[in-house]
Write a protein that holds these residues in place. Structure first.
Motif, PDB file in Angstrom:
ATOM      1  N   ASP A  33       0.796  -1.222   0.000  1.00  0.00           N
ATOM      2  CA  ASP A  33       0.000   0.000   0.000  1.00  0.00           C
ATOM      3  C   ASP A  33       0.827   1.269   0.000  1.00  0.00           C
ATOM      4  O   ASP A  33       0.299   2.349  -0.214  1.00  0.00           O
ATOM      5  CB  ASP A  33      -0.927   0.007   1.225  1.00  0.00           C
ATOM      6  N   GLY A  34       2.128   1.167   0.301  1.00  0.00           N
ATOM      7  CA  GLY A  34       2.985   2.333   0.386  1.00  0.00           C
ATOM      8  C   GLY A  34       3.597   2.714  -0.954  1.00  0.00           C
ATOM      9  O   GLY A  34       3.335   2.098  -1.981  1.00  0.00           O
ATOM     10  N   VAL A  35       4.429   3.765  -0.921  1.00  0.00           N
ATOM     11  CA  VAL A  35       5.135   4.232  -2.118  1.00  0.00           C
ATOM     12  C   VAL A  35       6.642   4.145  -1.874  1.00  0.00           C
ATOM     13  O   VAL A  35       7.091   4.081  -0.731  1.00  0.00           O
ATOM     14  CB  VAL A  35       4.737   5.680  -2.484  1.00  0.00           C
ATOM     15  N   SER A  36       7.405   4.170  -2.961  1.00  0.00           N
ATOM     16  CA  SER A  36       8.853   4.003  -2.867  1.00  0.00           C
ATOM     17  C   SER A  36       9.563   5.047  -3.709  1.00  0.00           C
ATOM     18  O   SER A  36       8.977   5.658  -4.598  1.00  0.00           O
ATOM     19  CB  SER A  36       9.256   2.604  -3.347  1.00  0.00           C
ATOM     20  N   GLY A  37      10.842   5.226  -3.425  1.00  0.00           N
ATOM     21  CA  GLY A  37      11.675   6.138  -4.195  1.00  0.00           C
ATOM     22  C   GLY A  37      13.141   5.876  -3.903  1.00  0.00           C
ATOM     23  O   GLY A  37      13.475   5.196  -2.925  1.00  0.00           O
ATOM     24  N   ASP A  41      22.363   6.752  -2.185  1.00  0.00           N
ATOM     25  CA  ASP A  41      22.600   5.404  -1.679  1.00  0.00           C
ATOM     26  C   ASP A  41      21.392   4.832  -0.943  1.00  0.00           C
ATOM     27  O   ASP A  41      21.427   3.693  -0.484  1.00  0.00           O
ATOM     28  CB  ASP A  41      23.798   5.397  -0.719  1.00  0.00           C
ATOM     29  N   LEU A  42      20.343   5.608  -0.795  1.00  0.00           N
ATOM     30  CA  LEU A  42      19.178   5.158  -0.049  1.00  0.00           C
ATOM     31  C   LEU A  42      18.054   4.711  -0.966  1.00  0.00           C
ATOM     32  O   LEU A  42      17.765   5.345  -1.974  1.00  0.00           O
ATOM     33  CB  LEU A  42      18.645   6.273   0.857  1.00  0.00           C
ATOM     34  N   ALA A  43      17.422   3.613  -0.567  1.00  0.00           N
ATOM     35  CA  ALA A  43      16.213   3.131  -1.225  1.00  0.00           C
ATOM     36  C   ALA A  43      15.091   3.247  -0.202  1.00  0.00           C
ATOM     37  O   ALA A  43      15.117   2.572   0.831  1.00  0.00           O
ATOM     38  CB  ALA A  43      16.391   1.695  -1.688  1.00  0.00           C
ATOM     39  N   ILE A  44      14.153   4.118  -0.461  1.00  0.00           N
ATOM     40  CA  ILE A  44      13.025   4.333   0.440  1.00  0.00           C
ATOM     41  C   ILE A  44      11.901   3.437  -0.057  1.00  0.00           C
ATOM     42  O   ILE A  44      11.467   3.555  -1.199  1.00  0.00           O
ATOM     43  CB  ILE A  44      12.615   5.813   0.446  1.00  0.00           C
ATOM     44  N   ARG A  45      11.451   2.530   0.804  1.00  0.00           N
ATOM     45  CA  ARG A  45      10.502   1.515   0.374  1.00  0.00           C
ATOM     46  C   ARG A  45       9.252   1.484   1.244  1.00  0.00           C
ATOM     47  O   ARG A  45       9.322   1.529   2.461  1.00  0.00           O
ATOM     48  CB  ARG A  45      11.152   0.116   0.397  1.00  0.00           C
ATOM     49  N   ALA A  57      -0.038  10.771  13.190  1.00  0.00           N
ATOM     50  CA  ALA A  57       0.189   9.573  12.379  1.00  0.00           C
ATOM     51  C   ALA A  57       1.554   8.974  12.699  1.00  0.00           C
ATOM     52  O   ALA A  57       2.408   9.615  13.307  1.00  0.00           O
ATOM     53  CB  ALA A  57       0.110   9.919  10.889  1.00  0.00           C
ATOM     54  N   ASN A  58       1.717   7.753  12.277  1.00  0.00           N
ATOM     55  CA  ASN A  58       2.961   7.018  12.410  1.00  0.00           C
ATOM     56  C   ASN A  58       3.502   6.819  10.996  1.00  0.00           C
ATOM     57  O   ASN A  58       2.825   6.221  10.160  1.00  0.00           O
ATOM     58  CB  ASN A  58       2.675   5.672  13.095  1.00  0.00           C
ATOM     59  N   LEU A  59       4.698   7.331  10.719  1.00  0.00           N
ATOM     60  CA  LEU A  59       5.315   7.110   9.417  1.00  0.00           C
ATOM     61  C   LEU A  59       5.935   5.726   9.431  1.00  0.00           C
ATOM     62  O   LEU A  59       6.803   5.433  10.254  1.00  0.00           O
ATOM     63  CB  LEU A  59       6.381   8.165   9.115  1.00  0.00           C
ATOM     64  N   VAL A  60       5.480   4.866   8.540  1.00  0.00           N
ATOM     65  CA  VAL A  60       6.002   3.505   8.413  1.00  0.00           C
ATOM     66  C   VAL A  60       6.750   3.439   7.090  1.00  0.00           C
ATOM     67  O   VAL A  60       6.169   3.693   6.032  1.00  0.00           O
ATOM     68  CB  VAL A  60       4.868   2.460   8.442  1.00  0.00           C
ATOM     69  N   VAL A  61       8.042   3.116   7.151  1.00  0.00           N
ATOM     70  CA  VAL A  61       8.864   3.063   5.943  1.00  0.00           C
ATOM     71  C   VAL A  61      10.105   2.209   6.214  1.00  0.00           C
ATOM     72  O   VAL A  61      10.598   2.152   7.331  1.00  0.00           O
ATOM     73  CB  VAL A  61       9.255   4.495   5.471  1.00  0.00           C
ATOM     74  N   HIS A  62      10.579   1.529   5.185  1.00  0.00           N
ATOM     75  CA  HIS A  62      11.857   0.816   5.242  1.00  0.00           C
ATOM     76  C   HIS A  62      12.849   1.637   4.428  1.00  0.00           C
ATOM     77  O   HIS A  62      12.549   2.019   3.295  1.00  0.00           O
ATOM     78  CB  HIS A  62      11.753  -0.576   4.606  1.00  0.00           C
ATOM     79  N   GLU A  97      14.106   0.036   9.796  1.00  0.00           N
ATOM     80  CA  GLU A  97      12.650   0.005   9.811  1.00  0.00           C
ATOM     81  C   GLU A  97      12.157   1.153  10.678  1.00  0.00           C
ATOM     82  O   GLU A  97      12.495   1.239  11.855  1.00  0.00           O
ATOM     83  CB  GLU A  97      12.149  -1.327  10.354  1.00  0.00           C
ATOM     84  N   ILE A  98      11.392   2.023  10.093  1.00  0.00           N
ATOM     85  CA  ILE A  98      10.846   3.173  10.812  1.00  0.00           C
ATOM     86  C   ILE A  98       9.352   2.948  10.988  1.00  0.00           C
ATOM     87  O   ILE A  98       8.656   2.607  10.035  1.00  0.00           O
ATOM     88  CB  ILE A  98      11.113   4.478  10.036  1.00  0.00           C
TER      89      ILE A  98
END
Length: 180
Positions: A33-37, A41-45, A57-62, A97-98
């Motif tokens: 359900d999330g978005v990526s970019g 050197d970082l991959a936001i997933r 809200a709680n930001l959930v991202v890898h 993991e955030i």
């Protein structure tokens, strides 16, 4: 000769689809359900915001750091009154993991976005030009997100105590008498 022509026709007919149609396995997409970019050197997933009230809200991202150095990632969003900057350290050659239990927590306050909307979140580090992702806002309706909804901080309760009064003084113990 006819056999060669028929074999070439069959070979071209069965492999011709790959000449004109893209392979579906080479198309990148967000599987959840999330978005990526990508940012240096970082991959936001799989970035998403989980809210219960549209306010907090709680930001959930890898975040995957493929580099050899730790990175201080700036996460910025527009609150109700001002821009809010938060920094998270992403360890080298690892995934951070955030927003998940046991991971970093990044609370987003003054969100003013309801579930089902998209909320712009800006990611940046170092001298790189950052990226803005339109992060979906979800609620805890689905079971897999129900534990990720931010909970309000407990408010300490004050228990009133009775005012200190005078301590009663001990009374004299009567002396024992002998029976007649």
């Amino acid at each position: 000769m006819a056999t060669v022509v028929v074999a070439a026709g069959i070979l071209l007919g069965t492999s011709g689809c790959n000449l004109f149609a893209p392979q579906a396995t080479t198309i990148q997409y967000d599987a959840s359900d999330g978005v990526s970019g990508n940012l240096g050197d970082l991959a936001i997933r799989n970035a998403m915001l989980i809210t219960d009230d549209g306010e907090n809200a709680n930001l959930v991202v890898h975040v995957v750091n493929g580099g050899d150095e730790d990175i201080d990632l700036l996460v910025q969003y527009e609150g109700v009154d001002e821009k809010v900057d938060k920094t998270v350290t992403i360890d080298a050659n690892s995934t951070t993991e955030i927003g998940l239990p046991g991971g970093e927590l990044l609370a987003v306050e003054s969100l003013n976005a309801s579930a089902g909307s998209l909320f712009p979140v800006f990611f940046q580090y170092g001298d790189l030009t950052g990226i803005e992702l339109l992060v979906p806002v979800l609620d805890g309706t689905l079971a897999e997100y129900s534990t990720l909804v931010p909970t309000p901080a407990p408010v300490p309760t004050v228990v009133p105590t009775e005012p200190a009064g005078e301590t009663p003084s001990p009374t004299a113990t009567p002396e024992a008498t002998t029976a007649p």
